[in-house]
Every structure is written in C-alpha cells, then in structure tokens.
Design a protein around this motif. Sequence first.
Motif, mmCIF file in Angstrom:
data_model
loop_
_atom_site.group_PDB
_atom_site.id
_atom_site.type_symbol
_atom_site.label_atom_id
_atom_site.label_comp_id
_atom_site.label_asym_id
_atom_site.label_seq_id
_atom_site.Cartn_x
_atom_site.Cartn_y
_atom_site.Cartn_z
ATOM 1 N N ASP A 42 0.837 -1.201 0.000
ATOM 2 C CA ASP A 42 0.000 0.000 0.000
ATOM 3 C C ASP A 42 0.875 1.256 0.000
ATOM 4 O O ASP A 42 0.460 2.302 -0.481
ATOM 5 C CB ASP A 42 -0.896 -0.007 1.233
ATOM 6 N N ILE A 43 2.059 1.133 0.577
ATOM 7 C CA ILE A 43 3.038 2.216 0.577
ATOM 8 C C ILE A 43 4.359 1.651 0.075
ATOM 9 O O ILE A 43 4.814 0.597 0.542
ATOM 10 C CB ILE A 43 3.247 2.806 1.987
ATOM 11 N N ILE A 44 4.968 2.342 -0.879
ATOM 12 C CA ILE A 44 6.289 1.961 -1.376
ATOM 13 C C ILE A 44 7.303 2.917 -0.773
ATOM 14 O O ILE A 44 7.160 4.137 -0.876
ATOM 15 C CB ILE A 44 6.350 2.009 -2.910
ATOM 16 N N GLN A 45 8.307 2.350 -0.140
ATOM 17 C CA GLN A 45 9.312 3.162 0.551
ATOM 18 C C GLN A 45 10.592 3.258 -0.281
ATOM 19 O O GLN A 45 11.099 2.246 -0.757
ATOM 20 C CB GLN A 45 9.613 2.539 1.907
ATOM 21 N N ILE A 46 11.090 4.481 -0.415
ATOM 22 C CA ILE A 46 12.344 4.729 -1.123
ATOM 23 C C ILE A 46 13.455 4.862 -0.080
ATOM 24 O O ILE A 46 13.401 5.768 0.758
ATOM 25 C CB ILE A 46 12.268 6.014 -1.969
ATOM 26 N N PRO A 47 14.450 3.977 -0.100
ATOM 27 C CA PRO A 47 15.526 4.056 0.893
ATOM 28 C C PRO A 47 16.281 5.379 0.821
ATOM 29 O O PRO A 47 16.363 6.015 -0.238
ATOM 30 C CB PRO A 47 16.437 2.879 0.509
ATOM 31 N N ALA A 48 16.858 5.761 1.963
ATOM 32 C CA ALA A 48 17.525 7.060 2.073
ATOM 33 C C ALA A 48 18.629 7.231 1.038
ATOM 34 O O ALA A 48 18.769 8.303 0.432
ATOM 35 C CB ALA A 48 18.090 7.228 3.490
ATOM 36 N N ILE A 69 9.341 8.676 0.976
ATOM 37 C CA ILE A 69 10.733 8.907 0.603
ATOM 38 C C ILE A 69 11.538 9.230 1.849
ATOM 39 O O ILE A 69 11.265 10.213 2.541
ATOM 40 C CB ILE A 69 10.873 10.090 -0.388
ATOM 41 N N LYS A 70 12.538 8.408 2.132
ATOM 42 C CA LYS A 70 13.422 8.694 3.259
ATOM 43 C C LYS A 70 14.465 9.735 2.843
ATOM 44 O O LYS A 70 15.085 9.606 1.781
ATOM 45 C CB LYS A 70 14.129 7.421 3.727
ATOM 46 N N LYS A 71 14.638 10.731 3.674
ATOM 47 C CA LYS A 71 15.661 11.750 3.406
ATOM 48 C C LYS A 71 17.052 11.143 3.568
ATOM 49 O O LYS A 71 17.349 10.521 4.579
ATOM 50 C CB LYS A 71 15.510 12.940 4.361
ATOM 51 N N GLY A 72 17.885 11.321 2.569
ATOM 52 C CA GLY A 72 19.242 10.809 2.659
ATOM 53 C C GLY A 72 20.001 11.427 3.823
ATOM 54 O O GLY A 72 19.833 12.611 4.124
ATOM 55 N N GLN A 73 20.836 10.629 4.457
ATOM 56 C CA GLN A 73 21.636 11.117 5.580
ATOM 57 C C GLN A 73 22.586 12.234 5.142
ATOM 58 O O GLN A 73 23.064 13.003 5.958
ATOM 59 C CB GLN A 73 22.464 9.967 6.174
ATOM 60 N N PHE A 74 22.814 12.297 3.866
ATOM 61 C CA PHE A 74 23.744 13.262 3.268
ATOM 62 C C PHE A 74 23.027 14.493 2.725
ATOM 63 O O PHE A 74 23.664 15.375 2.148
ATOM 64 C CB PHE A 74 24.504 12.585 2.112
ATOM 65 N N CYS A 75 21.705 14.553 2.889
ATOM 66 C CA CYS A 75 20.902 15.606 2.256
ATOM 67 C C CYS A 75 20.407 16.646 3.256
ATOM 68 O O CYS A 75 20.039 16.310 4.380
ATOM 69 C CB CYS A 75 19.661 15.007 1.583
ATOM 70 N N ALA A 76 20.351 17.891 2.796
ATOM 71 C CA ALA A 76 19.595 18.907 3.518
ATOM 72 C C ALA A 76 18.111 18.628 3.288
ATOM 73 O O ALA A 76 17.735 18.069 2.252
ATOM 74 C CB ALA A 76 19.955 20.291 2.999
ATOM 75 N N PRO A 77 17.251 19.011 4.223
ATOM 76 C CA PRO A 77 15.820 18.750 4.028
ATOM 77 C C PRO A 77 15.246 19.418 2.779
ATOM 78 O O PRO A 77 14.267 18.932 2.200
ATOM 79 C CB PRO A 77 15.180 19.310 5.311
ATOM 80 N N SER A 78 15.858 20.497 2.343
ATOM 81 C CA SER A 78 15.371 21.197 1.144
ATOM 82 C C SER A 78 15.454 20.318 -0.100
ATOM 83 O O SER A 78 14.680 20.498 -1.055
ATOM 84 C CB SER A 78 16.170 22.483 0.924
ATOM 85 N N ASP A 103 28.338 8.624 12.768
ATOM 86 C CA ASP A 103 27.252 8.936 13.690
ATOM 87 C C ASP A 103 26.101 9.566 12.933
ATOM 88 O O ASP A 103 26.303 10.346 11.999
ATOM 89 C CB ASP A 103 27.715 9.915 14.775
ATOM 90 N N LEU A 104 24.898 9.233 13.362
ATOM 91 C CA LEU A 104 23.703 9.910 12.862
ATOM 92 C C LEU A 104 23.093 10.707 14.005
ATOM 93 O O LEU A 104 23.036 10.233 15.138
ATOM 94 C CB LEU A 104 22.669 8.888 12.362
ATOM 95 N N ILE A 105 22.644 11.908 13.688
ATOM 96 C CA ILE A 105 21.955 12.733 14.668
ATOM 97 C C ILE A 105 20.649 13.232 14.057
ATOM 98 O O ILE A 105 20.465 13.180 12.842
ATOM 99 C CB ILE A 105 22.803 13.950 15.116
ATOM 100 N N VAL A 106 19.748 13.706 14.905
ATOM 101 C CA VAL A 106 18.515 14.327 14.427
ATOM 102 C C VAL A 106 18.557 15.807 14.757
ATOM 103 O O VAL A 106 18.719 16.192 15.915
ATOM 104 C CB VAL A 106 17.268 13.686 15.073
ATOM 105 N N ASP A 107 18.428 16.614 13.732
ATOM 106 C CA ASP A 107 18.275 18.059 13.901
ATOM 107 C C ASP A 107 16.771 18.328 13.905
ATOM 108 O O ASP A 107 16.105 18.178 12.876
ATOM 109 C CB ASP A 107 18.949 18.790 12.745
ATOM 110 N N PRO A 108 16.194 18.707 15.050
ATOM 111 C CA PRO A 108 14.733 18.877 15.135
ATOM 112 C C PRO A 108 14.180 19.897 14.151
ATOM 113 O O PRO A 108 13.004 19.837 13.800
ATOM 114 C CB PRO A 108 14.493 19.342 16.573
ATOM 115 N N ARG A 109 15.036 20.818 13.700
ATOM 116 C CA ARG A 109 14.567 21.805 12.723
ATOM 117 C C ARG A 109 14.147 21.145 11.417
ATOM 118 O O ARG A 109 13.324 21.690 10.680
ATOM 119 C CB ARG A 109 15.663 22.838 12.454
ATOM 120 N N ASN A 110 14.721 19.963 11.146
ATOM 121 C CA ASN A 110 14.400 19.276 9.892
ATOM 122 C C ASN A 110 12.916 18.974 9.758
ATOM 123 O O ASN A 110 12.367 18.994 8.654
ATOM 124 C CB ASN A 110 15.196 17.960 9.792
ATOM 125 N N PHE A 111 12.254 18.666 10.875
ATOM 126 C CA PHE A 111 10.832 18.345 10.798
ATOM 127 C C PHE A 111 10.027 19.536 10.276
ATOM 128 O O PHE A 111 9.114 19.386 9.468
ATOM 129 C CB PHE A 111 10.307 17.894 12.165
#
Length: 209
Positions: free
Chosen positions: A109-115, A136-145, A175-183
């Motif tokens: 029902d949902i197709i997921q695109i890996p980061a 669509i998963k945001k790539g770890q190397f990508c800005a949210p834009s 390391d992976l981190i979450v920048d809350p501004r991304n949401f």
Amino acid sequence: MDAPSVALYNQLKAAQPFFLLAGPNVIESEEHVMKMAKHIKAITTKLGVPLVFKSSFDKANRTSSKSFRGPGLEQGLKILEKVKAAYDLPVVTDVHESCQCEAVGRVADIIQIPAFLCRQTDLLVAAAKTGKIINIKKGQFCAPSVMANSVEKIRLAGNHNVMVCERGTMFGYNDLIVDPRNFEWLRETNCPVVADVTHALQQPAGKKV
C-alpha cells in the motif's frame, strides 16, 4: 490515481496523534512476520493508533556482503500478502530498483524509497507510476530542502500521495543525529512527515566502544 491509496493517504494525514509504520526491519521468516503483525496490531488497536505493517523483502544496502538480506522479491511479497489477508493491515516495503516497482505495487500500500536512493529519478518515477503512496526517506547526506525536488519528481509523474521521512543526518563519519529543525523544514514539502525513530540516531556499521 489508485482509489484505495488515496483513501489510506487521507486517513493517515488525519490520524491523531499520529500513525505508525512498524514491523521487523527485514522479513526473517513467515512465522516471525505473522507473529509480529499479530502482536503489533493488538497493541495499536488498543491504543487507537493507525498501523501500517512494515518489513523488507530485501535489504540491498547492507554494509557487509555477509549480512542477511531477506527472502527476496517473490517470496517476500507472498508473505506480505498473507499479513494483509490475515490481519487486514496495509503494508509498506522498500524498493531498490525500478524493475521491482510494478510487482511491489500490486501488493504494498506504501512503497518506501531508501535514504541512499532518495534522489534516483528513475526509481522515484517508477514507484510513482504504481499509484501507491510513496514514502521517501531523506538521505543522511541531504539537507531537508533536497526533498522538495524528490517530492516534485513523484508529483510530476502524476502521483500526489507522497510522504517524506526524517532519517537522521551524518555527523562526522560514523554517527547519525537528528536536527529537530528538519521536521519543520520537511513540512515545506506539503507532505506528511514521518520520523524513522529506530534509524535516525545510531552509529551505522559502527563498533561498540
């Protein structure tokens, strides 16, 4: 557009306080997947949280060639079909190649695109043409834009059922981190925003210290 997909998309957008994509990261066996689906559905039903069951038929981006990848496309989709029939659940799974999209679209029902593949135009367009919801998963190397461009590729292919997923950002080499501004920035895509809690904070392929 695929009418059931539109209905599910609208249901997920309206979900309060949230919806959940959950399940084993990869299909280990039919028995394990059915057991997990039963238990997760029982919990989410009790809590009133809409559930989409997630498991991958193939993890093509494992770090090591020795890592277990899953049962493969044909067997994996059969197992996911059994989950849908037994527990009346929508399912989400990954695609890694354009040639997989048609077959996956007949089940998922949902197709997921890996980061790592979030900018791959041919893959995004092939997934979009199934008419299914695309996560669509945001790539770890990508800005949210960057995700605005990926979403546009889906929409220009005629599919407006798109979600974007925060999957963390590389901080140094391991390391992976979450920048809350991304949401907040991801909301500028005018899509539902998903948070991949299990993968967004980790040391990918890192050794324990």
